[in-house]
Scaffold this motif. Structure first.
Motif: not given
Length: 418
Positions: A32, A124, A127, A154
């Motif tokens: 990710d 992002g 994820q 993250s």
């Protein structure tokens, strides 16, 4: 330390333990990426601060804007509650079981990969998201606003993260940004182990003993320090403690004791007369052997600084703010507050502590708060209300409450039990 419900809010230093081998394999995927959508070097995002916890807005896939607690103690994005109007359109969701802190059972969740995260100026990709089948934390009622989940690693792993608790702003910098160290700031080495940040500090106990401790730096825990007694035979309960409900973990309630230590030292900074929680062994049995840690450092310490998390360079910077010398308080009123209608100023008693002033005056779970020291609770935000309840020993409180259809008045004095 903000709020009479300081310790009841939750303990979010989660230890997510999937119960299926497939999920364990999935958790190890690190593909990710979260990045700026422009060439900017930094982005500043306002946040809300309730119970010492940071709440930021974000979207998952095609969802509406959701509210997430920013928690350095969690690995994956966790959706704890969705309303009927919310839509995530999760990709390839698989049902699994999870276990974490608390004295309870495993809970069911959906695990999904390949999702998109959106924040202002940030995106992002790929994820991983967990969606709990049961709202075990009840975050919205505890926080006085809709809270949909928890996010952590993250964000921290992809940026240098500056948390200014005074201005309530979160500034994200590119990983190669050169942070200028302020004059009063001090730098500390941290290690990132299983996605969580650890540092070493020293506590001075009431018996005079000093003990070096390894702690998770946990923005998702509202207390000051939590120490796990089984991890070091030198750790000892203070001579004066009280039984307490410390919060909520993924697998159930976390009970234990609250006391005080003489001091906690980080480098040149020393904080004195801290409140410390000591969870029961059963509540932390899944965590006490992980990374040789002795507990966690929570947000009642962090809020006294401007904090820079620099995972890319394995360091953290702390610069004291105006709260640095504030005394460490705890729930001296003896009751906790919830908002059954999150987003409204409607407050009810959620818990009454044994042998507290509130219990002696006959307060009960479900009583509605109408007035505090003459102020109408309907005109108060949750944080304002908590600041009134969280005072010094000897402070007088005048409450007007409603039970069923009857109103009644209660007067009592805040008393320290530790």
């Amino acid at each position: 330390m903000t709020g009479a419900a300081l310790f009841i809010i939750l303990c979010l230093s989660l230890c997510l333990l999937p119960q299926k081998s497939l999920a364990q394999e999935q958790l190890q995927i690190e593909s990710d990426t979260v990045y700026f959508t422009s060439n900017r070097k930094k982005i500043t995002i306002p946040f809300k601060l309730v119970h010492n916890l940071i709440v930021i807005p974000a979207r998952i896939n095609n969802s509406n804007t959701l509210n997430f607690i920013l928690d350095s103690g969690v690995k994956n994005t966790l959706i704890t509650r969705l309303d009927f109007s919310d839509s995530l359109d999760l990709h390839a969701a698989n049902k699994i079981n999870l276990q974490g802190l608390g004295e309870g059972h495993v809970i069911e969740a959906y695990y999904s990969e390949g999702n998109n995260l959106f924040m202002e100026g940030i995106q992002g990709d790929e994820q991983a998201v967990y969606v709990l089948m049961e709202d075990v934390f009840n975050l919205s009622t505890r926080m006085g606003m809709p809270v949909h989940g928890i996010i952590g690693y993250s964000i921290f792993k992809n940026f240098i993260v500056k948390v200014n608790y005074s201005s309530k702003t979160l500034t994200l910098y590119r990983p190669d940004y050169k942070i200028r160290k302020k004059r009063r700031a001090e730098e500390y080495a941290i290690t990132i182990e299983d996605t969580k940040p650890y540092l070493h500090g020293t506590i001075r106990q009431q018996n005079g003993d000093t003990v070096k401790v390894k702690l998770i730096v946990d923005t998702g825990a509202s207390h000051s320090l939590s120490l796990y007694l089984p991890t070091d035979e030198r750790l000892a309960l203070p001579p004066k403690v009280m039984e307490a409900y410390l919060g909520r973990g993924l697998s159930g309630d976390i009970n234990g004791k609250i006391g005080r230590i003489e001091a906690f030292r980080l480098g040149k900074y020393e904080l004195e007369n801290l409140t410390v929680s000591y969870p029961d062994d059963a509540a932390v049995k899944h965590a006490i052997h992980i990374a040789d840690r002795n507990g966690n450092l929570g947000s009642d310490i962090l809020t006294r600084f401007t904090v820079i998390f620099d995972y890319p360079h394995n360091r953290m910077l702390l610069q004291p703010n105006g709260k640095f010398k504030d005394p460490f308080q705890y729930n001296m009123a003896g009751f906790d507050v919830s908002t059954p209608l999150p987003g409204t100023n409607f407050y009810m008693i959620a818990n009454v502590v044994e042998n507290s002033p509130a219990m002696r005056e006959g307060l009960k779970v479900g009583d509605q708060l109408l007035l505090i020291n003459g102020r109408d609770c309907k005109e108060m935000k949750l944080q304002e209300l908590l600041e009134l309840l969280d005072g010094k020993p000897g402070r007088k409180l005048r409450l007007k409450l409603k039970r069923d259809e009857e109103t009644f008045d209660v007067n009592f004095v805040l008393q320290s039990r530790i």
